[in-house]
Design a protein around this motif. Structure first.
Motif, PDB file in Angstrom:
ATOM      1  N   SER A 177       0.829  -1.197   0.000  1.00 32.86           N
ATOM      2  CA  SER A 177       0.000   0.000   0.000  1.00 32.86           C
ATOM      3  C   SER A 177       0.866   1.250   0.000  1.00 32.86           C
ATOM      4  CB  SER A 177      -0.904  -0.006   1.236  1.00 32.86           C
ATOM      5  OG  SER A 177      -1.712   1.151   1.285  1.00 32.86           O
ATOM      6  N   GLY A 178       0.448   2.275  -0.743  1.00 34.19           N
ATOM      7  CA  GLY A 178       1.171   3.539  -0.769  1.00 34.19           C
ATOM      8  C   GLY A 178       0.239   4.679  -1.125  1.00 34.19           C
ATOM      9  N   ARG A 179       0.804   5.863  -1.330  1.00 31.88           N
ATOM     10  CA  ARG A 179       0.029   7.047  -1.698  1.00 31.88           C
ATOM     11  C   ARG A 179       0.729   7.814  -2.805  1.00 31.88           C
ATOM     12  NH1 ARG A 179      -4.276   8.527   1.421  1.00 31.88           N
ATOM     13  NH2 ARG A 179      -4.525   7.376   3.375  1.00 31.88           N
ATOM     14  N   ASP A 180      -0.085   8.442  -3.650  1.00 36.52           N
ATOM     15  CA  ASP A 180       0.420   9.335  -4.684  1.00 36.52           C
ATOM     16  C   ASP A 180      -0.419  10.607  -4.646  1.00 36.52           C
ATOM     17  OD1 ASP A 180       1.507  10.474  -7.037  1.00 36.52           O
ATOM     18  OD2 ASP A 180      -0.122   9.597  -8.213  1.00 36.52           O
ATOM     19  N   ASP A 181       0.191  11.715  -4.211  1.00 38.40           N
ATOM     20  CA  ASP A 181      -0.540  12.986  -4.084  1.00 38.40           C
ATOM     21  C   ASP A 181      -1.818  12.817  -3.268  1.00 38.40           C
ATOM     22  OD1 ASP A 181       1.357  14.367  -5.518  1.00 38.40           O
ATOM     23  OD2 ASP A 181       0.338  14.084  -7.444  1.00 38.40           O
ATOM     24  N   GLY A 182      -1.739  12.043  -2.205  1.00 39.96           N
ATOM     25  CA  GLY A 182      -2.884  11.837  -1.334  1.00 39.96           C
ATOM     26  C   GLY A 182      -3.804  10.730  -1.767  1.00 39.96           C
ATOM     27  N   ASN A 183      -3.615  10.188  -2.964  1.00 41.36           N
ATOM     28  CA  ASN A 183      -4.448   9.087  -3.455  1.00 41.36           C
ATOM     29  C   ASN A 183      -3.828   7.756  -3.068  1.00 41.36           C
ATOM     30  OD1 ASN A 183      -6.285  10.814  -4.898  1.00 41.36           O
ATOM     31  ND2 ASN A 183      -4.655  11.111  -6.405  1.00 41.36           N
ATOM     32  N   ARG A 184      -4.648   6.852  -2.566  1.00 38.82           N
ATOM     33  CA  ARG A 184      -4.157   5.548  -2.162  1.00 38.82           C
ATOM     34  C   ARG A 184      -3.931   4.662  -3.385  1.00 38.82           C
ATOM     35  NH1 ARG A 184      -7.941   3.331   2.547  1.00 38.82           N
ATOM     36  NH2 ARG A 184      -6.141   1.968   2.898  1.00 38.82           N
ATOM     37  N   ILE A 185      -2.785   4.017  -3.423  1.00 41.73           N
ATOM     38  CA  ILE A 185      -2.426   3.150  -4.536  1.00 41.73           C
ATOM     39  C   ILE A 185      -1.905   1.820  -4.004  1.00 41.73           C
ATOM     40  CG2 ILE A 185      -1.878   5.046  -6.110  1.00 41.73           C
ATOM     41  CD1 ILE A 185       1.119   4.455  -5.426  1.00 41.73           C
ATOM     42  N   LEU A 186      -1.760   0.870  -4.911  1.00 40.62           N
ATOM     43  CA  LEU A 186      -1.176  -0.424  -4.583  1.00 40.62           C
ATOM     44  C   LEU A 186      -0.129  -0.779  -5.628  1.00 40.62           C
ATOM     45  CD1 LEU A 186      -4.544  -1.889  -3.578  1.00 40.62           C
ATOM     46  CD2 LEU A 186      -2.523  -2.223  -2.147  1.00 40.62           C
TER      47      LEU A 186
END
Length: 228
Positions: free
Chosen positions: A79-88
């Motif tokens: 799990s991570g984030r890109d500009d506040g958006n959660r990504i996988l």
């Protein structure tokens, strides 16, 4: 009435996703006997990789759980984030899914994302009915069993096994995947603290270019990352 060991609280889960969740099958299907010798050998292999080649340990444990369960594919999503958006990010992928290694997908478009929300082991049948990313997989995903793992009190990712054939998952597969998820948590913690795995710190960087999350699902060797 005794609680079911694989029960899942459906409250708050969208109906489209509820229709593919099938944890009840883990209780209903006959379960094969454990092979503790094979399990110990696989665990030893993972611990050895953590000690001797830490950058490959998540791939090693993915091969281990694939071999133990007979899955067609297996892997680890972080799990991570890109500009506040959660990504996988698919940090490890073996078997038929190896071509998607390193792919990235929005949290909301992945079975892994749903499992991180419920924080519960989940079996899904025909996930393509609920997830557009899953609908693009070839061969089609028949079943996916996902187990969340935790680091420092938070859900950090999932270990997953996938059937793209006649294979169906049972309670023993769930037990084995849970065991491997505990090794994934250990590996994540150790590697993060050692600084030995660059991709752990690049989970967000890999998705920094927003088009990573907009392209159609495609093998990583042909296109930039897009799945989880």
């Amino acid at each position: 009435m005794q609680p079911q060991p694989f029960a899942i609280d459906m409250a708050g889960i969208p109906p489209a996703i509820q229709q593919v969740i099938a944890n009840h099958l883990l209780n209903e299907r006959p379960s094969r006997a454990p092979d503790y010798k094979a399990e110990v050998e696989a665990t030893t292999e993972v611990i050895k990789a953590l000690r001797e080649s830490p950058t490959s340990v998540l791939t090693t444990l993915s091969h281990a759980v694939q071999r133990l369960t007979g899955a067609d594919s297996a892997g680890v999503s972080l799990s991570g984030r890109d500009d506040g958006n959660r990504i996988l990010l698919w940090q490890a992928a073996v078997g038929l899914f190896e071509k998607y290694l390193g792919s990235v997908v929005p949290h909301s478009e992945s079975p892994c994302g749903s499992v991180l929300e419920t924080d519960t082991l989940t079996l899904m049948v025909n996930p393509a009915k609920a997830y557009k990313t899953a609908a693009q997989i070839d061969p089609p995903m028949r079943e996916v069993l996902l187990v969340p793992f935790h680091v420092d009190g938070r859900v950090a990712g999932t270990v997953w096994i996938i059937s793209q054939s006649a294979k169906t998952f049972d309670a023993e597969d769930a037990r084995l995947a849970t065991h491997i998820s505990e090794l994934a948590a250990l590996a994540y913690q150790v590697l993060t603290r050692l600084g030995d795995m660059e991709l752990l710190s690049r989970t967000v960087q890999l998705a920094a270019d927003s088009h990573f999350m907009q392209r159609p699902l495609a093998p990583a060797r042909k296109a930039a990352s897009t799945t989880a």
